[in-house]
Scaffold this motif. Structure first.
Motif, PDB file in Angstrom:
ATOM      1  N   ASP A 207       0.827  -1.214   0.000  1.00  0.00           N
ATOM      2  CA  ASP A 207       0.000   0.000   0.000  1.00  0.00           C
ATOM      3  C   ASP A 207       0.860   1.262   0.000  1.00  0.00           C
ATOM      4  OD1 ASP A 207      -2.628  -1.209   0.134  1.00  0.00           O
ATOM      5  OD2 ASP A 207      -2.080  -1.844   2.156  1.00  0.00           O
ATOM      6  N   GLY A 208       0.647   2.107  -0.992  1.00  0.00           N
ATOM      7  CA  GLY A 208       1.398   3.356  -1.062  1.00  0.00           C
ATOM      8  C   GLY A 208       2.736   3.215  -1.770  1.00  0.00           C
ATOM      9  N   THR A 209       3.146   1.974  -2.022  1.00  0.00           N
ATOM     10  CA  THR A 209       4.432   1.723  -2.687  1.00  0.00           C
ATOM     11  C   THR A 209       4.208   1.178  -4.096  1.00  0.00           C
ATOM     12  OG1 THR A 209       5.492   1.323  -0.554  1.00  0.00           O
ATOM     13  CG2 THR A 209       6.623   0.473  -2.510  1.00  0.00           C
ATOM     14  N   LEU A 210       3.427   0.107  -4.196  1.00  0.00           N
ATOM     15  CA  LEU A 210       3.107  -0.469  -5.512  1.00  0.00           C
ATOM     16  C   LEU A 210       1.715  -0.067  -5.978  1.00  0.00           C
ATOM     17  CD1 LEU A 210       4.500  -4.112  -5.088  1.00  0.00           C
ATOM     18  CD2 LEU A 210       5.631  -2.124  -6.134  1.00  0.00           C
TER      19      LEU A 210
ATOM     20  N   ASP B 217       6.935   3.003   2.027  1.00  0.00           N
ATOM     21  CA  ASP B 217       6.488   4.398   2.128  1.00  0.00           C
ATOM     22  C   ASP B 217       6.329   4.872   3.574  1.00  0.00           C
ATOM     23  OD1 ASP B 217       4.214   2.693   2.466  1.00  0.00           O
ATOM     24  OD2 ASP B 217       2.933   4.450   2.209  1.00  0.00           O
ATOM     25  N   THR B 218       6.743   4.055   4.542  1.00  0.00           N
ATOM     26  CA  THR B 218       6.590   4.473   5.940  1.00  0.00           C
ATOM     27  C   THR B 218       7.904   4.302   6.719  1.00  0.00           C
ATOM     28  OG1 THR B 218       5.967   2.274   6.742  1.00  0.00           O
ATOM     29  CG2 THR B 218       4.166   3.716   5.982  1.00  0.00           C
ATOM     30  N   GLY B 219       7.965   4.954   7.866  1.00  0.00           N
ATOM     31  CA  GLY B 219       9.113   4.808   8.744  1.00  0.00           C
ATOM     32  C   GLY B 219       9.293   3.370   9.186  1.00  0.00           C
ATOM     33  N   LYS B 220       8.183   2.713   9.400  1.00  0.00           N
ATOM     34  CA  LYS B 220       8.222   1.313   9.818  1.00  0.00           C
ATOM     35  C   LYS B 220       8.912   0.454   8.750  1.00  0.00           C
ATOM     36  CE  LYS B 220       6.338  -1.509  12.975  1.00  0.00           C
ATOM     37  NZ  LYS B 220       5.604  -1.423  14.204  1.00  0.00           N
ATOM     38  N   ASP B 221       8.621   0.748   7.492  1.00  0.00           N
ATOM     39  CA  ASP B 221       9.267  -0.016   6.407  1.00  0.00           C
ATOM     40  C   ASP B 221      10.782   0.189   6.440  1.00  0.00           C
ATOM     41  OD1 ASP B 221       6.862  -1.011   5.345  1.00  0.00           O
ATOM     42  OD2 ASP B 221       6.560   0.791   4.136  1.00  0.00           O
ATOM     43  N   ILE B 222      11.186   1.448   6.583  1.00  0.00           N
ATOM     44  CA  ILE B 222      12.616   1.744   6.582  1.00  0.00           C
ATOM     45  C   ILE B 222      13.289   1.078   7.783  1.00  0.00           C
ATOM     46  CG2 ILE B 222      14.352   3.601   6.614  1.00  0.00           C
ATOM     47  CD1 ILE B 222      12.403   3.289   4.072  1.00  0.00           C
TER      48      ILE B 222
HETATM   49 MG   LIG Z   1       2.705   1.187   2.767  1.00  0.00          MG
END
Ligand SMILES: [Mg+2]
Length: 201
Positions: free
Chosen positions: A8-11, A156-161
């Protein structure tokens, strides 16, 4: 090389789904799509919006949050999601050389797979990793794939990074999703790009 993509928000563009569900659950809201997403991309939470602008009590907010979690992945709302333009040929191209994965914090593996299949994407990914609110993304990756320092996590989020960093991978943040550049800089990704399509692997 392994490349892990958030969903979500990336692809895919999930912003219409989220905005429309917000409107449905908060009918008194007058926030436009753009106004809602300017707030969200600054990192302002639903709780802050609802208690701040709409004087929600704790119980009122908890009811909203529960309804949100119950509805956000229902098929009629998921139907509003669209892959970003150009993302399918981009993924097909990099799949020639790399192993691709989706790692998402969706609640339902079944609904996530059905949606990914509806985009014709199941054959593009070695695995679809769904946390189902049961574990953190980094644990799910750790238990599923042998990763290396030259692998990438794109989100797309801090959590992802933070997930990519915890696993010692390289990280790329995209500006198509739920946080703006000022927020994403705080998490110190290796790269920040406007769009996943801008990444060269
Ligand atoms: Mg996302």
């Amino acid at each position: 090389m392994n490349i892990f993509f958030d969903l979500d928000g990336t692809l895919i563009d999930s912003r219409p789904r989220m905005y429309q569900l917000f409107r449905a659950l908060v009918p008194e809201s007058t926030l436009s799509f753009d106004a809602y997403w300017i707030l969200k991309r600054k990192g302002i939470s639903h709780r802050e919006i609802l208690t701040g602008q709409y004087s929600y009590s704790d119980i009122h907010y908890k009811n909203f949050e529960q309804a949100w979690m119950e509805k956000i992945e229902l098929p009629q709302w998921l139907a509003l999601d669209r892959p970003f333009d150009g993302i399918t040929p981009f993924l097909s191209g990099i799949k020639e050389k790399h192993k691709l994965y989706i790692v998402t914090a969706r609640q339902s593996t079944q609904e996530a797979r059905a949606q990914i299949n509806s985009f014709g994407w199941l054959g593009l990914f070695d695995s679809i990793l769904v946390t189902e609110n049961k574990q953190e993304k980094y644990v799910l990756i750790q238990e599923s794939v042998q990763t290396n320092t030259f692998d990438w996590l794109v989100g797309d989020t801090g959590k992802d990074i933070a997930t990519g960093k915890k696993l010692g991978m390289r990280t790329a943040a995209v500006l198509t999703g739920f946080l703006n550049r000022e927020r994403l800089v705080m998490y110190n990704p290796d790269l920040i790009v406007d769009h996943a399509l801008d990444l060269k692997f």
